[in-house]
Design a protein around this motif. Structure first.
Motif, PDB file in Angstrom:
ATOM      1  N   CYS A 324     106.009 -52.277 -17.456  1.00  0.00           N
ATOM      2  CA  CYS A 324     106.266 -52.789 -18.808  1.00  0.00           C
ATOM      3  C   CYS A 324     107.590 -52.275 -19.348  1.00  0.00           C
ATOM      4  O   CYS A 324     108.187 -52.907 -20.233  1.00  0.00           O
ATOM      5  CB  CYS A 324     105.086 -52.509 -19.724  1.00  0.00           C
ATOM      6  SG  CYS A 324     105.081 -50.921 -20.523  1.00  0.00           S
ATOM      7  N   LEU A 325     108.095 -51.169 -18.787  1.00  0.00           N
ATOM      8  CA  LEU A 325     109.436 -50.720 -19.183  1.00  0.00           C
ATOM      9  C   LEU A 325     110.455 -51.793 -18.803  1.00  0.00           C
ATOM     10  O   LEU A 325     111.349 -52.137 -19.578  1.00  0.00           O
ATOM     11  CB  LEU A 325     109.796 -49.428 -18.444  1.00  0.00           C
ATOM     12  CG  LEU A 325     109.181 -48.141 -18.983  1.00  0.00           C
ATOM     13  CD1 LEU A 325     109.454 -47.020 -18.013  1.00  0.00           C
ATOM     14  CD2 LEU A 325     109.738 -47.817 -20.345  1.00  0.00           C
ATOM     15  N   HIS A 326     110.263 -52.294 -17.591  1.00  0.00           N
ATOM     16  CA  HIS A 326     111.162 -53.317 -17.087  1.00  0.00           C
ATOM     17  C   HIS A 326     111.061 -54.586 -17.942  1.00  0.00           C
ATOM     18  O   HIS A 326     112.064 -55.224 -18.241  1.00  0.00           O
ATOM     19  CB  HIS A 326     110.788 -53.601 -15.642  1.00  0.00           C
ATOM     20  CG  HIS A 326     111.829 -54.323 -14.882  1.00  0.00           C
ATOM     21  ND1 HIS A 326     112.973 -53.727 -14.430  1.00  0.00           N
ATOM     22  CD2 HIS A 326     111.906 -55.608 -14.513  1.00  0.00           C
ATOM     23  CE1 HIS A 326     113.700 -54.612 -13.800  1.00  0.00           C
ATOM     24  NE2 HIS A 326     113.082 -55.770 -13.832  1.00  0.00           N
ATOM     25  N   ASP A 327     109.850 -54.916 -18.325  1.00  0.00           N
ATOM     26  CA  ASP A 327     109.655 -56.113 -19.158  1.00  0.00           C
ATOM     27  C   ASP A 327     110.378 -55.991 -20.489  1.00  0.00           C
ATOM     28  O   ASP A 327     111.034 -56.932 -20.944  1.00  0.00           O
ATOM     29  CB  ASP A 327     108.161 -56.325 -19.434  1.00  0.00           C
ATOM     30  CG  ASP A 327     107.426 -56.830 -18.199  1.00  0.00           C
ATOM     31  OD1 ASP A 327     106.186 -56.751 -18.183  1.00  0.00           O
ATOM     32  OD2 ASP A 327     108.112 -57.298 -17.269  1.00  0.00           O
ATOM     33  N   LEU A 427     103.903 -49.164 -24.818  1.00  0.00           N
ATOM     34  CA  LEU A 427     104.421 -47.986 -24.120  1.00  0.00           C
ATOM     35  C   LEU A 427     103.423 -46.840 -24.222  1.00  0.00           C
ATOM     36  O   LEU A 427     103.255 -46.069 -23.289  1.00  0.00           O
ATOM     37  CB  LEU A 427     105.793 -47.584 -24.665  1.00  0.00           C
ATOM     38  CG  LEU A 427     106.913 -48.569 -24.345  1.00  0.00           C
ATOM     39  CD1 LEU A 427     108.258 -48.010 -24.772  1.00  0.00           C
ATOM     40  CD2 LEU A 427     106.964 -48.896 -22.862  1.00  0.00           C
ATOM     41  N   GLY A 428     102.773 -46.744 -25.363  1.00  0.00           N
ATOM     42  CA  GLY A 428     101.727 -45.728 -25.468  1.00  0.00           C
ATOM     43  C   GLY A 428     100.627 -45.985 -24.444  1.00  0.00           C
ATOM     44  O   GLY A 428     100.196 -45.083 -23.729  1.00  0.00           O
ATOM     45  N   GLY A 429     100.206 -47.254 -24.368  1.00  0.00           N
ATOM     46  CA  GLY A 429      99.193 -47.620 -23.385  1.00  0.00           C
ATOM     47  C   GLY A 429      99.667 -47.365 -21.965  1.00  0.00           C
ATOM     48  O   GLY A 429      98.917 -46.925 -21.107  1.00  0.00           O
ATOM     49  N   MET A 430     100.933 -47.651 -21.740  1.00  0.00           N
ATOM     50  CA  MET A 430     101.518 -47.432 -20.414  1.00  0.00           C
ATOM     51  C   MET A 430     101.389 -45.964 -20.015  1.00  0.00           C
ATOM     52  O   MET A 430     100.977 -45.643 -18.901  1.00  0.00           O
ATOM     53  CB  MET A 430     102.996 -47.835 -20.434  1.00  0.00           C
ATOM     54  CG  MET A 430     103.749 -47.332 -19.239  1.00  0.00           C
ATOM     55  SD  MET A 430     105.518 -47.542 -19.415  1.00  0.00           S
ATOM     56  CE  MET A 430     105.974 -45.967 -20.074  1.00  0.00           C
ATOM     57  N   LEU A 431     101.765 -45.080 -20.949  1.00  0.00           N
ATOM     58  CA  LEU A 431     101.696 -43.654 -20.638  1.00  0.00           C
ATOM     59  C   LEU A 431     100.271 -43.220 -20.347  1.00  0.00           C
ATOM     60  O   LEU A 431     100.014 -42.483 -19.398  1.00  0.00           O
ATOM     61  CB  LEU A 431     102.207 -42.835 -21.815  1.00  0.00           C
ATOM     62  CG  LEU A 431     103.691 -42.570 -21.867  1.00  0.00           C
ATOM     63  CD1 LEU A 431     103.978 -41.556 -22.945  1.00  0.00           C
ATOM     64  CD2 LEU A 431     104.202 -42.073 -20.541  1.00  0.00           C
ATOM     65  N   ARG A 432      99.355 -43.710 -21.168  1.00  0.00           N
ATOM     66  CA  ARG A 432      97.957 -43.310 -20.971  1.00  0.00           C
ATOM     67  C   ARG A 432      97.452 -43.847 -19.635  1.00  0.00           C
ATOM     68  O   ARG A 432      96.771 -43.170 -18.882  1.00  0.00           O
ATOM     69  CB  ARG A 432      97.082 -43.795 -22.132  1.00  0.00           C
ATOM     70  CG  ARG A 432      97.309 -43.021 -23.416  1.00  0.00           C
ATOM     71  CD  ARG A 432      96.230 -43.306 -24.438  1.00  0.00           C
ATOM     72  NE  ARG A 432      96.217 -44.716 -24.819  1.00  0.00           N
ATOM     73  CZ  ARG A 432      97.017 -45.249 -25.731  1.00  0.00           C
ATOM     74  NH1 ARG A 432      97.892 -44.485 -26.360  1.00  0.00           N
ATOM     75  NH2 ARG A 432      96.948 -46.523 -26.017  1.00  0.00           N
ATOM     76  N   GLY A 433      97.848 -45.100 -19.359  1.00  0.00           N
ATOM     77  CA  GLY A 433      97.447 -45.675 -18.076  1.00  0.00           C
ATOM     78  C   GLY A 433      98.009 -44.870 -16.917  1.00  0.00           C
ATOM     79  O   GLY A 433      97.307 -44.543 -15.959  1.00  0.00           O
ATOM     80  N   ALA A 509      82.112 -47.042 -20.585  1.00  0.00           N
ATOM     81  CA  ALA A 509      83.182 -46.446 -21.397  1.00  0.00           C
ATOM     82  C   ALA A 509      84.295 -47.460 -21.607  1.00  0.00           C
ATOM     83  O   ALA A 509      84.581 -48.262 -20.747  1.00  0.00           O
ATOM     84  CB  ALA A 509      83.729 -45.205 -20.700  1.00  0.00           C
ATOM     85  N   ALA A 510      84.879 -47.405 -22.774  1.00  0.00           N
ATOM     86  CA  ALA A 510      85.909 -48.395 -23.089  1.00  0.00           C
ATOM     87  C   ALA A 510      87.190 -48.091 -22.345  1.00  0.00           C
ATOM     88  O   ALA A 510      87.298 -47.106 -21.652  1.00  0.00           O
ATOM     89  CB  ALA A 510      86.163 -48.395 -24.585  1.00  0.00           C
ATOM     90  N   ALA A 511      88.148 -48.915 -22.507  1.00  0.00           N
ATOM     91  CA  ALA A 511      89.471 -48.669 -21.922  1.00  0.00           C
ATOM     92  C   ALA A 511      90.043 -47.388 -22.500  1.00  0.00           C
ATOM     93  O   ALA A 511      89.597 -46.898 -23.520  1.00  0.00           O
ATOM     94  CB  ALA A 511      90.386 -49.839 -22.234  1.00  0.00           C
ATOM     95  N   SER A 512      91.048 -46.884 -21.845  1.00  0.00           N
ATOM     96  CA  SER A 512      91.477 -45.504 -22.068  1.00  0.00           C
ATOM     97  C   SER A 512      91.917 -45.164 -23.474  1.00  0.00           C
ATOM     98  O   SER A 512      92.215 -44.041 -23.760  1.00  0.00           O
ATOM     99  CB  SER A 512      92.593 -45.175 -21.092  1.00  0.00           C
ATOM    100  OG  SER A 512      93.586 -46.178 -21.195  1.00  0.00           O
ATOM    101  N   SER A 513      91.955 -46.132 -24.358  1.00  0.00           N
ATOM    102  CA  SER A 513      92.499 -45.779 -25.656  1.00  0.00           C
ATOM    103  C   SER A 513      91.473 -45.176 -26.606  1.00  0.00           C
ATOM    104  O   SER A 513      91.803 -44.737 -27.685  1.00  0.00           O
ATOM    105  CB  SER A 513      93.123 -47.007 -26.307  1.00  0.00           C
ATOM    106  OG  SER A 513      92.152 -48.019 -26.370  1.00  0.00           O
TER     107      SER A 513
END
Lengths: 538, 417
Positions: A324-327, A427-433, A509-513
């Motif tokens: 997603c950085l590239h996107d 980007l927050g999601g990206m880091l957590r992922g 469990a929900a997604a990482s957020s």
């Protein structure tokens, strides 16, 4: 590494990445066509499948049955141009490159690259809240047959591209001869200046842009000019980060690869021990040692190969997450273009303002001067009438231009805040992922190594010491690990530790957020993954 | 006798973890190689090491000794032991790297120091070599006495008519010898045991496997370090990006990444260094010790060739004697001369046979010892690798887990979705 695509043959247990493709581009078919001057006329059509949402619907709204159409690259280009024209000020995602080396244009590799690029392009468009609901995109996705035959589409296309240059020169000549008043009319004022279409206007605006601004700009305009600098800085930052991410993924891949190769070397040594070590073992009465050496080499070799496989999957996931950085980097030029559209609109309005002012001053001067200067009252009156006519048109044009400017400015503002908001979230999601994937990988690796060590006669104390830092680990991130490694284990096809009880809990469990819920994850954590292991060291 | 349980075999020498097995029941020797000091200048520069011995061996004058030696001295000891104790598997020396020596990089010197320490301790725990005069001289003699002894060794080696020990030369001689026996019509040849041949082939193959394993282990080391570096770079780039968000949540999130990624990168670096000493170097040494075995095998082949040669020599001389005796009217002294020849050849044959059989019997003992040590060491090496990897990945998992938790907290604090 950016080629990895989530939907292709992924095991069903894989948790959804945050991009879910709604539109797919597939089945490229090469067609012959007429060519000019020896240039091959062949082209490729692609199958575009999408699920249209209800008009004004959100992502994941009610879906209608799938729509399938065939499109060629030229039509994508037209779509991009239409969007550029009609969505000034918006940050419209850029389309894939046109330039293709002639000899490469029809090769399978190139076609595949382009197919992927087109798919990502359409999905990026679909993620833009305004564009995805637009008539332009809808026509593109749903019109059966050739777009060229569709009247609604033709109506959207920017008019008179071919004749622009001729028209422009004709106009200029008229203006120079005094046959054309050279005043921008309101309709034109609302449009961006086409250098080829209206040369005089372009020249005037350029001249105006070089002058020092007399009035100070309103604060929101200043804010947007600062925003442009911020976007440029962001572009720089994203470039560096995207490159660093690529390097990281590449190093991850190589590291995984070497583990596999070391594993294979050990496995081969073990096989040699088995096949040929017997003679020495018999000779020296070390059959038992030879046997256990063989076993040990095979165990560790297998563990390394397993770790290498985990590493490969992790590399793929990281490539997706960090992609997603590239996107966003790809979006930066679109953002800058959108902001520039506002600059241009402001310039148009400003130039018209100056024009208006100049004519008004001319009228005032004429009225003040005596009739003698200009060859009689009639001539003077005529001149004043002409100028007044100009003034009237210019006033209307100025309001049109100003309205355009305000509209584009508002668009810029909403787009900027949308960009900021989306970037922060993604980007927050990206880091957590990314952190989640790495944590799961290391967790899984630890299990593999502990199992191998135990099979290699490590004592319980040694095993305990090795995983000491993990005991007393807080349960919540552990839950994420379980979640991730559940999918890793499911995908890997071999789960050595009994995980049955853990999986249902973790998929619930929900997604990482979701923020850590201390007690809720108690069931999943049992003081460290090797807890329920049926290992028997020694 | 079976080797003792492994825990007693691990010995920590000084500050490093590079183990040297002790197969004797009591730890007769504890030798340290320390304090590398660069001496001399330019082309003549070398590194000297302190060799500190603590021993309970009866032949040694005192329990503590300290001498100064250089690589050349270790090499002389090694070569002399090979020469004097044929058939014994002498522990291998580290490489005589010419390039690294001139560069004198600290890492290279430290690697060499550790390898020399392993070497000398292995010699001191070898059931036969530990009692050798050569070792005693090496560990005790002061500078003058050592120089004298080393010079004497060099002279002895030059003077001794030692057949070429290279396996290729031995093979070639064997070929010559076969050609000779073909010509002379003799099909009799002294062959190696079929069993030994299998063992020999296995050992030769083994060297390749160990060398390959070492190569991959070195690559793993490098890739681990590279990965850590790339992670640091990425975290730095991300942090710079985060700062552009002003006071927004991205700044905090990317700041967390920088911190934790730094931890993980440091772990990778440390692991890479540890891998060098704990895994790659022992594999390399294992590959080298196979070479020592190959040296002994080549000695055995040479001895066999000499034996075979002596036999065919004797046979052809006997044939000549018989022919002479059968020929009427020949001078007595000619026959006597030929009879003397036969006797000498017979004596040579007996010596050659003894030489060969000595090596063969010694080898059986040695291979026994070697195999037991090697299997135990290799198994321990593999196990320790797995344990160390487990610990390393556990620590990383912890760091990543903490990062994830921090990020989740940051996210929920800013009202994330």
């Amino acid at each position: 590494p950016h080629r990895a695509h989530p939907a292709r043959g992924a095991p069903p247990a894989l948790p959804p990445c945050h991009h879910q493709p709604l539109i797919s581009v597939s089945e490229p078919v090469k067609r012959e066509g007429g060519g000019l001057f020896g240039i091959k006329g062949g082209y490729v059509t692609y199958l575009v499948r999408s699920r249209p949402r209800q008009v004004g619907g959100q992502v994941g709204g009610q879906v209608r049955p799938e729509v399938r159409v065939r499109r060629r690259f030229r039509e994508f280009v037209t779509l991009a141009e239409i969007l550029k024209e009609r969505y000034r000020g918006f940050f419209v995602p850029p389309r894939p490159e046109k330039n293709a080396v002639e000899g490469q244009r029809m090769t399978d590799a190139f076609v595949e690259e382009r197919r992927l690029a087109l798919e990502r392009y359409l999905n990026k468009l679909a993620r833009h809240p305004v564009i995805c609901a637009s008539e332009e995109l809808r026509l593109f996705l749903e019109t059966e047959g050739e777009l060229g035959d569709c009247p609604a589409w033709a109506a959207l296309r920017p008019a008179g591209q071919g004749g622009a240059v001729l028209e422009g020169t004709a106009r200029l000549s008229k203006q120079l001869l005094g046959l054309d008043r050279g005043v921008t009319d309101p309709e034109q004022a609302a449009q961006p200046t086409k250098k080829s279409g209206d040369i005089m206007r372009a020249i005037r605006e350029t001249a105006r842009s070089m002058q020092v601004p007399t009035a100070s700009l309103p604060p929101d305009e200043l804010a947007l000019q600062r925003a442009r600098e911020e976007v440029e800085a962001l572009q720089g930052g994203l470039t560096v980060a995207s490159r660093a991410a690529e390097r990281l993924v590449s190093r991850l891949e190589r590291w995984s690869g070497v583990q596999g190769e070391l594993g294979l070397a050990l496995l081969r040594a073990g096989k040699a021990e088995q096949a040929e070590g017997g003679a020495l073992a018999q000779h020296t009465c070390t059959l038992k040692q030879s046997g256990s050496l063989m076993h040990d080499l095979e165990r560790l070799g297998t563990a390394l190969v397993r770790a290498s496989r985990i590493g490969r999957r992790v590399t793929g996931r990281c490539a997706i997450e960090l992609g997603c950085l590239h996107d966003y980097l790809g979006l930066m030029p679109a953002a800058l273009k959108g902001l520039r559209a506002r600059d241009k609109a402001l310039l148009t309005a400003d130039t018209l303002q100056a024009d208006l002012g100049a004519r008004r001053r001319a009228i005032a001067e004429l009225e003040a001067a005596g009739a003698r200067v200009l060859g009689g009252d009639a001539a003077k009156a005529k001149k004043i009438a002409e100028l007044s006519g100009d003034v009237a048109v210019l006033q209307q044009s100025l309001s049109a231009a100003t309205a355009t400017y305000e509209r584009v400015k508002a668009t810029n503002q909403s787009e900027l805040s949308r960009l900021r908001g989306e970037m922060r979230a993604e980007l927050g999601g990206m880091l957590r992922g990314f952190a989640g994937v790495m944590a799961a990988c290391c967790q899984r690796d630890t299990e593999i190594w502990l199992a191998a060590a135990s099979e290699l006669q490590a004592t319980p104390e040694q095993l305990q010491a090795a995983k000491a830092c993990l005991t007393g680990h807080p349960p919540a991130p552990h839950q994420q690990h379980q979640h991730q490694q559940g999918e890793a284990a499911a995908g890997n096809g071999s789960s050595s530790a009994p995980r049955g009880a853990d999986l249902p809990a973790s998929t619930a469990a929900a997604a990482s957020s979701r923020p850590p819920a201390g007690s809720a994850a108690g069931g999943a954590g049992s003081g460290g993954p090797p807890g329920p292991r049926p290992g028997s060291p020694g | 006798m079976d080797p003792p349980p492994y825990e007693s075999v691990l010995q920590d020498h000084g500050t490093n973890n590079y183990f040297a097995p002790v197969t004797a029941v009591s730890k007769e020797f504890e030798i340290e190689v320390t304090d590398p000091v660069k001496q001399g200048e330019g082309v003549a520069a070398y590194v000297s090491y302190k060799v500190r011995t603590k021993t309970t061996h009866s032949a040694y004058a005192a329990p503590f000794h300290q001498v100064v030696r250089r690589f050349r001295d270790f090499s002389a000891l090694h070569d002399k032991l090979c020469e004097r104790h044929r058939g014994h598997i002498v522990p291998p020396l580290p490489e005589k790297s010419a390039v690294g020596k001139y560069q004198m990089a600290t890492e290279f010197i430290d690697q060499r120091r550790r390898a020399l320490q392993v070497f000398i301790n292995r010699v001191a725990s070898h059931p036969v070599l530990k009692d050798s005069r050569e070792l005693a001289t090496f560990l005790q003699a002061d500078e003058e006495a050592w120089l004298l002894e080393a010079a004497r060794w060099a002279a002895e080696a030059a003077a001794a008519h030692r057949p070429s020990v290279s396996a290729a030369a031995a093979w070639f001689r064997g070929l010559q010898h076969s050609a000779q026996s073909l010509v002379s019509g003799r099909a009799e040849e002294i062959q190696e045991d079929a069993e030994y041949i299998k063992i020999r082939d296995y050992i030769n193959g083994l060297e390749g496997h160990l060398a390959e394993a070492h190569r991959q282990a070195s690559r793993l080391m490098r890739k681990e370090a590279d990965l850590g570096a790339a992670l640091s770079e990425f975290a730095a780039a991300a942090e710079a990006l985060g700062k552009l968000d002003g006071e927004g949540p991205m700044r905090a999130a990317f700041g967390c990444l920088l911190g934790r990624a730094g931890e993980v990168a440091a772990l990778s670096r440390a692991r890479s260094e540890a891998l060098a000493g704990e895994f790659a170097a022992p594999l390399k040494e294992a590959a080298r010790s196979i070479k020592s075995v190959q040296t002994v095998m080549a000695d055995r082949a040479a001895a066999l060739a000499a034996y075979s040669q002596a036999k065919s020599d004797l046979d052809s001389k006997k044939v000549r004697l018989a022919r002479l005796r059968g020929t009427p009217g020949l001078k007595e002294d000619k026959i006597a001369e030929t009879e003397r020849d036969v006797n000498e050849a017979d004596q040579r044959l007996r010596n050659a046979k003894l030489g060969y059989e000595t090596i063969r019997d010694t080898m059986r003992e040695e291979l026994n010892r070697f195999q037991k040590e090697r299997a135990a060491e290799m198994s321990a090496l593999l196990r320790d690798f797995a344990l160390a990897q487990a610990q390393h990945t556990a620590e990383q998992a912890k760091a990543w887990g903490e990062l994830l938790r921090d990020l989740q907290q940051t996210n929920s604090a800013s009202g994330g979705q």
